[in-house]
Write a protein that holds these residues in place. Structure first.
Motif, PDB file in Angstrom:
ATOM      1  N   THR B 202       0.841  -1.205   0.000  1.00  0.00           N
ATOM      2  CA  THR B 202       0.000   0.000   0.000  1.00  0.00           C
ATOM      3  C   THR B 202       0.874   1.252   0.000  1.00  0.00           C
ATOM      4  O   THR B 202       0.639   2.186  -0.775  1.00  0.00           O
ATOM      5  CB  THR B 202      -0.915   0.022   1.247  1.00  0.00           C
ATOM      6  N   ILE B 203       1.862   1.243   0.900  1.00  0.00           N
ATOM      7  CA  ILE B 203       2.758   2.403   0.963  1.00  0.00           C
ATOM      8  C   ILE B 203       3.460   2.605  -0.381  1.00  0.00           C
ATOM      9  O   ILE B 203       3.474   3.705  -0.953  1.00  0.00           O
ATOM     10  CB  ILE B 203       3.830   2.196   2.064  1.00  0.00           C
ATOM     11  N   VAL B 208       4.345   5.313  -5.627  1.00  0.00           N
ATOM     12  CA  VAL B 208       4.452   5.145  -7.076  1.00  0.00           C
ATOM     13  C   VAL B 208       3.349   5.934  -7.775  1.00  0.00           C
ATOM     14  O   VAL B 208       3.592   6.626  -8.763  1.00  0.00           O
ATOM     15  CB  VAL B 208       4.399   3.648  -7.464  1.00  0.00           C
ATOM     16  N   LEU B 209       2.159   5.867  -7.208  1.00  0.00           N
ATOM     17  CA  LEU B 209       1.029   6.568  -7.821  1.00  0.00           C
ATOM     18  C   LEU B 209       1.265   8.083  -7.842  1.00  0.00           C
ATOM     19  O   LEU B 209       1.050   8.742  -8.860  1.00  0.00           O
ATOM     20  CB  LEU B 209      -0.245   6.247  -7.036  1.00  0.00           C
ATOM     21  N   LEU B 210       1.739   8.598  -6.701  1.00  0.00           N
ATOM     22  CA  LEU B 210       2.004  10.037  -6.636  1.00  0.00           C
ATOM     23  C   LEU B 210       3.084  10.433  -7.630  1.00  0.00           C
ATOM     24  O   LEU B 210       2.942  11.411  -8.369  1.00  0.00           O
ATOM     25  CB  LEU B 210       2.434  10.424  -5.214  1.00  0.00           C
ATOM     26  N   ALA B 211       4.146   9.635  -7.656  1.00  0.00           N
ATOM     27  CA  ALA B 211       5.249   9.955  -8.567  1.00  0.00           C
ATOM     28  C   ALA B 211       4.780   9.871 -10.017  1.00  0.00           C
ATOM     29  O   ALA B 211       5.135  10.714 -10.843  1.00  0.00           O
ATOM     30  CB  ALA B 211       6.419   9.010  -8.328  1.00  0.00           C
ATOM     31  N   MET B 212       3.964   8.870 -10.309  1.00  0.00           N
ATOM     32  CA  MET B 212       3.474   8.727 -11.681  1.00  0.00           C
ATOM     33  C   MET B 212       2.585   9.917 -12.062  1.00  0.00           C
ATOM     34  O   MET B 212       2.651  10.422 -13.177  1.00  0.00           O
ATOM     35  CB  MET B 212       2.694   7.422 -11.855  1.00  0.00           C
ATOM     36  N   THR B 215       4.714  12.628 -12.917  1.00  0.00           N
ATOM     37  CA  THR B 215       5.362  12.407 -14.210  1.00  0.00           C
ATOM     38  C   THR B 215       4.442  12.784 -15.367  1.00  0.00           C
ATOM     39  O   THR B 215       4.906  13.292 -16.392  1.00  0.00           O
ATOM     40  CB  THR B 215       5.780  10.933 -14.354  1.00  0.00           C
ATOM     41  N   VAL B 216       3.153  12.558 -15.187  1.00  0.00           N
ATOM     42  CA  VAL B 216       2.199  12.898 -16.244  1.00  0.00           C
ATOM     43  C   VAL B 216       2.314  14.386 -16.595  1.00  0.00           C
ATOM     44  O   VAL B 216       2.254  14.770 -17.750  1.00  0.00           O
ATOM     45  CB  VAL B 216       0.763  12.539 -15.803  1.00  0.00           C
ATOM     46  N   PHE B 217       2.570  15.207 -15.561  1.00  0.00           N
ATOM     47  CA  PHE B 217       2.693  16.637 -15.833  1.00  0.00           C
ATOM     48  C   PHE B 217       4.043  17.004 -16.440  1.00  0.00           C
ATOM     49  O   PHE B 217       4.265  18.147 -16.818  1.00  0.00           O
ATOM     50  CB  PHE B 217       2.438  17.447 -14.560  1.00  0.00           C
ATOM     51  N   LEU B 218       4.948  16.038 -16.508  1.00  0.00           N
ATOM     52  CA  LEU B 218       6.232  16.312 -17.162  1.00  0.00           C
ATOM     53  C   LEU B 218       6.205  15.926 -18.635  1.00  0.00           C
ATOM     54  O   LEU B 218       7.149  16.190 -19.372  1.00  0.00           O
ATOM     55  CB  LEU B 218       7.360  15.552 -16.458  1.00  0.00           C
ATOM     56  N   ILE B 219       5.121  15.280 -19.061  1.00  0.00           N
ATOM     57  CA  ILE B 219       5.044  14.831 -20.453  1.00  0.00           C
ATOM     58  C   ILE B 219       5.289  15.986 -21.410  1.00  0.00           C
ATOM     59  O   ILE B 219       6.067  15.877 -22.356  1.00  0.00           O
ATOM     60  CB  ILE B 219       3.659  14.193 -20.728  1.00  0.00           C
ATOM     61  N   LEU B 249      11.501  12.935  -9.231  1.00  0.00           N
ATOM     62  CA  LEU B 249      10.546  11.863  -9.521  1.00  0.00           C
ATOM     63  C   LEU B 249      11.271  10.561  -9.841  1.00  0.00           C
ATOM     64  O   LEU B 249      10.884   9.495  -9.347  1.00  0.00           O
ATOM     65  CB  LEU B 249       9.636  12.272 -10.684  1.00  0.00           C
ATOM     66  N   ALA B 250      12.340  10.650 -10.635  1.00  0.00           N
ATOM     67  CA  ALA B 250      13.100   9.437 -10.952  1.00  0.00           C
ATOM     68  C   ALA B 250      13.666   8.833  -9.678  1.00  0.00           C
ATOM     69  O   ALA B 250      13.664   7.603  -9.495  1.00  0.00           O
ATOM     70  CB  ALA B 250      14.210   9.759 -11.941  1.00  0.00           C
TER      71      ALA B 250
END
Lengths: 371, 346
Positions: B202-203, B208-212, B215-219, B249-250
């Motif tokens: 869960t943690i 991962v979800l937050l980082a992803m 990342t979407v906003f870095l596209i 993020l990486a």
């Protein structure tokens, strides 16, 4: 001044860190105007362009783009009024030309960078305008330099800029592509009322395509004005500190220096026929004399640049007796004559006497006998 | 305007990966050291008996969290690799090669030993934090080096060296740790998806979800950055904040993986490369989801091999990922050299 200025600089200093490369730059660019920066290598053309493009901070002075001070505009807002074509090569992996062009919509798209129908229409229009319909689907890394530069220009136009900054946009292009690119640029500038500031190394092209030329030298603007003013007299030679050669500002052609010394060969030419011989003798390092040429003769400027002695008659005048005897005495000190004329006209009838003298003394030569 | 071929290929790849992913999920669920018939597996998944059998507990408490974490962390690792490749404009960059995973491993190992020695139990949140610090630390060293080492090959060598140093220090620490903890620590430091519990998952999932999402906003800037820094800047990308976000993020992604599964090699390089050749496009809008899915598939596959090849003996996950990943990296380097020669530029 009623025409709106798109770019204005005032007492601008540019450089890296504390080291100023160009100081006190003040100029402005209006819609539909192409400004060319010319300067010897290392005089700060690129540095100035980078500063105008906000890639370097100005060291002093101020810049206004579209009446807004450069330092007060947000990145994306700035990108909407100013776009760039840079000199460095880009090598994006697996990117189609169309994709490269569409990146120009960056300042207009939302957080996720998805193109709207409006964005697509603009990209489409510009592809048509720049005439790259046939290569839009190709992979950018696989097209020629000339095509790449067109794509990069289209990309810049997608930002719908008012000001276009370009750093040596024609440097890697062949003659055909240089002319195509500048022709396209000229028509785009007229149509879209862009202001363009670009650096060019090709002086002959700068002379023909620019509305205004800015010359940088010794860390400041040395001269600024229309090409007719800049390309006159010996100014270009001075600007570049040319020593071994000369620059013909009227024709935009560079000439090597003449072979000095007492003339060995006398070239009897005119109307452009002598030029190939002048060049061959110059390459072979043989000092030569030529005459009698009217000052409006096609051979005359090259003869001035390359020959050790030129016997010149005033423009539009037939060869006078005085000039003829001068030519004869020079010829007597030469070991031979090369004649490139097959007929003589009314203005250079007297030159026929020179040819006869050469034939009589059996000193008429051909170029191939010499070099 | 939209390129229909590229688009179709993208959706085809997505569908293909989802298909393979579902097969692998089932395969992973069915195989393991205890042989459980498929009917029992399905009843374990869907029954609601208050007193679960041993088989049910194996499925629910061991296999399910393991396969989910393999998928989740594999995806995270692959995206982390993709981000680093974008940052360094080099397809051979990745969290393992640049020493980021090893840096995270070191700090996690040290924190674990420190806490265990004092009898403090380390929470999974603490593990991630420790891993993140380590990841950032080695990232800083690499970035520092990259200011001088303009040559990418040297930078990679530098990263590999940092990785070795961190691993060596970890080994030393593990050697002197309390006997009882060594087995656990040793397994983890080799890289493994075993022993990850639901609460850890869960943690990890949250991180991962937050980082992803970030990342979407870095596209958008990633797409502009493909033309190089100067052009990206001229289009309005704030290079500094873009780079900081990319690195953070990486690092978060790589650190989360390392905190729970230890350092896993080659996923970060091999998967984005495979995805690129599948998509034949590097459009970040396509790359990001496909890389995540591809990483999930790759890690599930490798974990399945690790468990079933010499069952009941288990291989470490890095052994398997290296086995499949390294040849891909070699092929990648060879094809790049050929490209460089034909293009005439580096």
């Amino acid at each position: 001044m009623d025409v709106h200025e798109i770019l204005r600089t005032k007492a601008l200093s540019v450089g890296y860190g504390k080291q100023k490369i160009v100081e006190d730059v003040s100029f402005s660019a209006r819609p539909g105007e192409i400004i060319c920066l010319i300067a010897p290598n290392g005089e700060g053309k690129s540095t100035l362009l980078k500063t105008l493009l906000r890639q370097l901070p100005p060291l002093a002075g101020a810049v206004w783009v579209d009446d807004l001070p450069l330092t007060h505009v947000k990145e994306e807002e700035f990108a909407k009024s100013c776009a760039a074509v840079l000199t460095q090569r880009v090598n994006p992996e697996m990117m189609r030309c169309e994709e490269v062009i569409a990146t120009g919509r960056y300042p207009y798209t939302g957080r996720l960078g998805i193109l709207s129908t409006h964005d697509r229409r603009i990209v489409e229009e510009i592809i048509q305008l720049v005439g790259i319909e046939s290569i839009r689907q190709q992979v950018f890394n696989q097209i020629s330099d000339g095509q790449r530069q067109r794509i990069m220009l289209a990309r810049a136009l997608c930002q719908e800029p008012k000001l276009l900054l370009m750093d040596e946009p024609t440097s890697f292009l062949d003659l055909y592509n240089k002319l195509e690119f500048l022709h396209l640029l000229r028509s785009l500038v007229r149509e879209k009322q862009l202001a363009v500031v670009m650096s060019l190394h090709e002086l002959d092209l700068a002379q023909k395509y620019a509305d205004t030329i800015i010359c940088l030298k010794s860390g400041r603007i040395d001269r600024c004005g229309p090409p007719e003013e800049i390309f006159s007299g010996n100014y270009i030679e001075e600007l570049y500190g040319v020593k071994n050669g000369s620059y013909n500002a009227l024709f935009g052609s560079a000439e090597p220096c003449s072979v000095t010394g007492d003339p060995e060969i006398f070239v009897l030419g005119g109307g452009g026929t002598g030029i190939p011989v002048f060049r061959r003798l110059q390459r072979a390092g043989i000092p030569f004399a030529t005459g009698v040429l009217q000052e409006n003769d096609l051979d005359y400027p090259v003869a001035r640049a390359l020959s050790a002695t030129v016997i010149a008659e005033r423009a539009f005048e037939p060869v006078s007796d005085g000039k003829l005897s001068e030519a004869l005495s020079v010829f007597h000190q030469c070991r031979g004559m090369i004649c490139t004329l097959s007929r003589f006209g009314s203005d250079n009838q007297k030159n026929r006497l020179l040819l006869e003298e050469a034939k009589r003394s059996n000193r008429l030569l051909t170029v191939n006998q010499l070099v | 305007m939209k390129n229909q071929i590229d688009r179709r290929r993208f959706f085809f790849c997505l569908a293909f990966l989802v298909f393979v992913l579902s097969i692998l999920l089932v395969l992973n669920l069915l195989s393991g050291s205890t042989c459980i018939p498929s009917r029992a597996v399905f009843s374990a998944l869907f029954s609601t008996t208050p007193e679960p059998t041993a088989e049910m507990r194996i499925i629910r408490q061991i296999r399910l969290p393991r396969l989910f974490s393999a998928a989740l962390l594999g995806g995270a690792l692959s995206v982390s690799g993709y981000l680093l490749q974008t940052f360094f404009a080099n397809p051979i960059a990745g969290p393992f090669v640049l020493g980021i995973s090893s840096g995270a491993k070191l700090t996690v190992a040290l924190t674990m030993i420190f806490c265990l020695a004092r009898g403090i139990s380390l929470t999974s949140l603490g593990m991630v934090t420790a891993a993140f610090c380590g990841a950032l630390l080695s990232m800083m060293v690499v970035l520092f080096a990259s200011r001088w080492l303009k040559n990418m090959a040297f930078l990679i060598v530098c990263g590999v060296m940092i990785g070795y140093i961190c691993s060596a220090v970890t080994e030393v620490a593990v050697t002197f740790a309390d006997d009882s903890n060594i087995v656990n620590l040793h397994n983890w430091s080799m890289g493994s998806f075993s022993g990850i519990e639901w609460k850890d998952l869960t943690i990890a999932g949250v991180f991962v979800l937050l980082a992803m999402a970030g990342t979407v906003f870095l596209i958008k800037p990633i797409n502009a950055y493909r033309l190089g820094e100067s052009y990206a800047r001229s289009m309005g990308v704030n290079i500094l904040s873009f780079r900081v976000e990319l690195i953070l993020l990486a690092s978060i992604l790589a650190a989360t993986v390392t905190a729970f599964a230890g350092p896993i090699s080659f996923v970060g390089i091999a998967v984005p490369h495979l995805i690129r050749s599948m998509l034949r496009s590097e459009r970040p809008h396509y790359m990001l989801p496909t890389c995540f899915l591809g990483g999930a598939v790759f890690c599930l596959f490798c974990d399945w091999i690790a468990r079933s090849l010499f069952a009941p003996t288990e291989l470490s996950i890095s052994t398997v990922t290296a086995l499949f990943g390294a040849p891909i990296v070699i092929r990648l380097m060879l094809s790049r050299r050929r490209e460089d020669r034909t293009n005439g530029c580096a």
